[in-house]
Design a protein around this motif. Structure first.
Motif, PDB file in Angstrom:
ATOM      1  N   ILE A   1      33.958  10.670   8.461  1.00 40.22           N
ATOM      2  CA  ILE A   1      35.195  10.917   7.722  1.00 40.22           C
ATOM      3  C   ILE A   1      35.554  12.390   7.867  1.00 40.22           C
ATOM      4  N   PHE A   2      36.799  12.622   8.273  1.00 40.71           N
ATOM      5  CA  PHE A   2      37.309  13.979   8.417  1.00 40.71           C
ATOM      6  C   PHE A   2      38.188  14.255   7.209  1.00 40.71           C
ATOM      7  N   GLY A   3      37.691  15.126   6.319  1.00 34.28           N
ATOM      8  CA  GLY A   3      38.344  15.399   5.044  1.00 34.28           C
ATOM      9  C   GLY A   3      39.728  15.998   5.190  1.00 34.28           C
ATOM     10  N   LEU A   4      40.480  15.947   4.099  1.00 38.00           N
ATOM     11  CA  LEU A   4      41.861  16.409   4.065  1.00 38.00           C
ATOM     12  C   LEU A   4      41.958  17.861   4.515  1.00 38.00           C
ATOM     13  N   ARG A   5      42.854  18.091   5.458  1.00 39.63           N
ATOM     14  CA  ARG A   5      43.090  19.447   5.962  1.00 39.63           C
ATOM     15  C   ARG A   5      44.531  19.550   6.403  1.00 39.63           C
ATOM     16  N   GLU A   6      45.030  20.778   6.422  1.00 45.80           N
ATOM     17  CA  GLU A   6      46.382  21.024   6.900  1.00 45.80           C
ATOM     18  C   GLU A   6      46.301  21.557   8.324  1.00 45.80           C
ATOM     19  N   ILE A   7      47.123  20.980   9.203  1.00 48.71           N
ATOM     20  CA  ILE A   7      47.191  21.445  10.581  1.00 48.71           C
ATOM     21  C   ILE A   7      48.627  21.891  10.841  1.00 48.71           C
ATOM     22  N   PRO A   8      48.831  23.173  11.136  1.00 50.36           N
ATOM     23  CA  PRO A   8      50.188  23.668  11.397  1.00 50.36           C
ATOM     24  C   PRO A   8      50.809  22.995  12.619  1.00 50.36           C
ATOM     25  N   ALA A   9      52.134  22.985  12.658  1.00 48.30           N
ATOM     26  CA  ALA A   9      52.875  22.393  13.772  1.00 48.30           C
ATOM     27  C   ALA A   9      52.462  23.046  15.088  1.00 48.30           C
ATOM     28  N   GLY A  10      52.194  22.221  16.092  1.00 52.62           N
ATOM     29  CA  GLY A  10      51.856  22.725  17.414  1.00 52.62           C
ATOM     30  C   GLY A  10      50.513  23.419  17.503  1.00 52.62           C
ATOM     31  N   SER A  11      49.681  23.278  16.487  1.00 47.04           N
ATOM     32  CA  SER A  11      48.384  23.957  16.455  1.00 47.04           C
ATOM     33  C   SER A  11      47.252  22.937  16.466  1.00 47.04           C
ATOM     34  N   TYR A  12      46.036  23.434  16.398  1.00 47.06           N
ATOM     35  CA  TYR A  12      44.870  22.551  16.418  1.00 47.06           C
ATOM     36  C   TYR A  12      43.785  23.089  15.498  1.00 47.06           C
ATOM     37  N   VAL A  13      42.840  22.207  15.172  1.00 47.08           N
ATOM     38  CA  VAL A  13      41.629  22.599  14.452  1.00 47.08           C
ATOM     39  C   VAL A  13      40.440  22.055  15.231  1.00 47.08           C
ATOM     40  N   ASP A  14      39.406  22.868  15.310  1.00 47.21           N
ATOM     41  CA  ASP A  14      38.152  22.430  15.914  1.00 47.21           C
ATOM     42  C   ASP A  14      37.198  22.067  14.796  1.00 47.21           C
ATOM     43  N   ILE A  15      36.632  20.897  14.880  1.00 47.19           N
ATOM     44  CA  ILE A  15      35.691  20.422  13.866  1.00 47.19           C
ATOM     45  C   ILE A  15      34.356  20.197  14.557  1.00 47.19           C
ATOM     46  N   SER A  16      33.304  20.729  13.978  1.00 43.49           N
ATOM     47  CA  SER A  16      31.982  20.514  14.566  1.00 43.49           C
ATOM     48  C   SER A  16      30.996  20.128  13.475  1.00 43.49           C
ATOM     49  N   ASN A  17      29.964  19.430  13.867  1.00 47.58           N
ATOM     50  CA  ASN A  17      28.909  18.976  12.967  1.00 47.58           C
ATOM     51  C   ASN A  17      29.438  18.190  11.774  1.00 47.58           C
ATOM     52  N   ASN A  18      30.499  17.408  12.001  1.00 48.26           N
ATOM     53  CA  ASN A  18      31.023  16.557  10.939  1.00 48.26           C
ATOM     54  C   ASN A  18      30.028  15.424  10.688  1.00 48.26           C
ATOM     55  N   TYR A  19      29.729  15.170   9.430  1.00 50.59           N
ATOM     56  CA  TYR A  19      28.700  14.196   9.066  1.00 50.59           C
ATOM     57  C   TYR A  19      28.977  12.827   9.666  1.00 50.59           C
ATOM     58  N   LEU A  20      27.969  12.229  10.226  1.00 44.55           N
ATOM     59  CA  LEU A  20      28.047  10.900  10.822  1.00 44.55           C
ATOM     60  C   LEU A  20      27.168   9.954  10.027  1.00 44.55           C
ATOM     61  N   ASN A  21      27.765   8.908   9.471  1.00 45.31           N
ATOM     62  CA  ASN A  21      27.022   7.889   8.741  1.00 45.31           C
ATOM     63  C   ASN A  21      26.645   6.802   9.740  1.00 45.31           C
ATOM     64  N   GLY A  22      25.381   6.734  10.084  1.00 49.77           N
ATOM     65  CA  GLY A  22      24.907   5.754  11.058  1.00 49.77           C
ATOM     66  C   GLY A  22      23.998   6.428  12.070  1.00 49.77           C
ATOM     67  N   ASN A  23      23.398   5.643  12.922  1.00 47.55           N
ATOM     68  CA  ASN A  23      22.508   6.147  13.956  1.00 47.55           C
ATOM     69  C   ASN A  23      23.335   6.844  15.028  1.00 47.55           C
ATOM     70  N   TRP A  24      23.086   8.123  15.244  1.00 43.34           N
ATOM     71  CA  TRP A  24      23.921   8.900  16.154  1.00 43.34           C
ATOM     72  C   TRP A  24      23.843   8.399  17.586  1.00 43.34           C
ATOM     73  N   LYS A  25      22.691   7.912  18.033  1.00 43.24           N
ATOM     74  CA  LYS A  25      22.574   7.415  19.410  1.00 43.24           C
ATOM     75  C   LYS A  25      23.382   6.126  19.593  1.00 43.24           C
ATOM     76  N   LYS A  26      23.316   5.244  18.601  1.00 40.21           N
ATOM     77  CA  LYS A  26      24.097   4.008  18.683  1.00 40.21           C
ATOM     78  C   LYS A  26      25.594   4.315  18.662  1.00 40.21           C
ATOM     79  N   CYS A  27      25.995   5.285  17.833  1.00 40.09           N
ATOM     80  CA  CYS A  27      27.408   5.657  17.772  1.00 40.09           C
ATOM     81  C   CYS A  27      27.845   6.332  19.076  1.00 40.09           C
ATOM     82  N   ARG A  28      27.015   7.168  19.612  1.00 33.68           N
ATOM     83  CA  ARG A  28      27.329   7.836  20.880  1.00 33.68           C
ATOM     84  C   ARG A  28      27.546   6.815  21.990  1.00 33.68           C
ATOM     85  N   ASP A  29      26.755   5.752  21.966  1.00 34.12           N
ATOM     86  CA  ASP A  29      26.822   4.725  22.999  1.00 34.12           C
ATOM     87  C   ASP A  29      27.640   3.507  22.570  1.00 34.12           C
TER      88      ASP A  29
END
Length: 123
Positions: free
Chosen positions: A79-107
């Protein structure tokens, strides 16, 4: 004749093993939004992604990224929590919590972006 059978068998095994690879792309559009994602990666540390606002106005957005197996069963989500993204811009998100087995999700066979909140901010 035996050589042809063995070649066909080997090719069939290779194709079957390839069908279990992840079927999702590391970039694309989030449905029902003007948000695009890129550089999507799933690792032991969580989910990493860049979210880009392609609209002409700022937006408030929260998203859910679900991973499913080949039979459509859920195997994890992030889940990517509520955030504001300006027009024409971007946000980089890293290490966002993953609920589940990461290898199974990756594959995972499939991943599905789901809009939770999407509000244009007119100023």
């Amino acid at each position: 004749m035996k050589k042809i059978f063995l070649i066909v068998l080997a090719v069939s095994l290779i194709l079957c093993s390839c069908s279990t690879l992840a079927a999702w792309d590391a970039e694309g559009a989030v449905p029902q939004t003007d948000i695009e994602f890129s550089s999507l990666e799933v690792s032991k540390g969580g989910v990493r992604v860049r979210l880009t606002n392609k609209s002409d106005y700022n937006v408030k957005v929260s998203l859910r990224l679900a991973f499913t197996d080949s039979e459509g069963n859920g195997i994890g989500y992030s889940i990517f929590g509520l955030r504001e993204i300006p027009a024409g811009s971007y946000v980089d998100i890293s290490n966002n919590y993953l609920n589940g087995n990461w290898k199974k999700c990756r594959d995972a066979h499939r991943m599905i972006w789901q809009k939770m909140t999407y509000e244009p901010i007119y100023r």
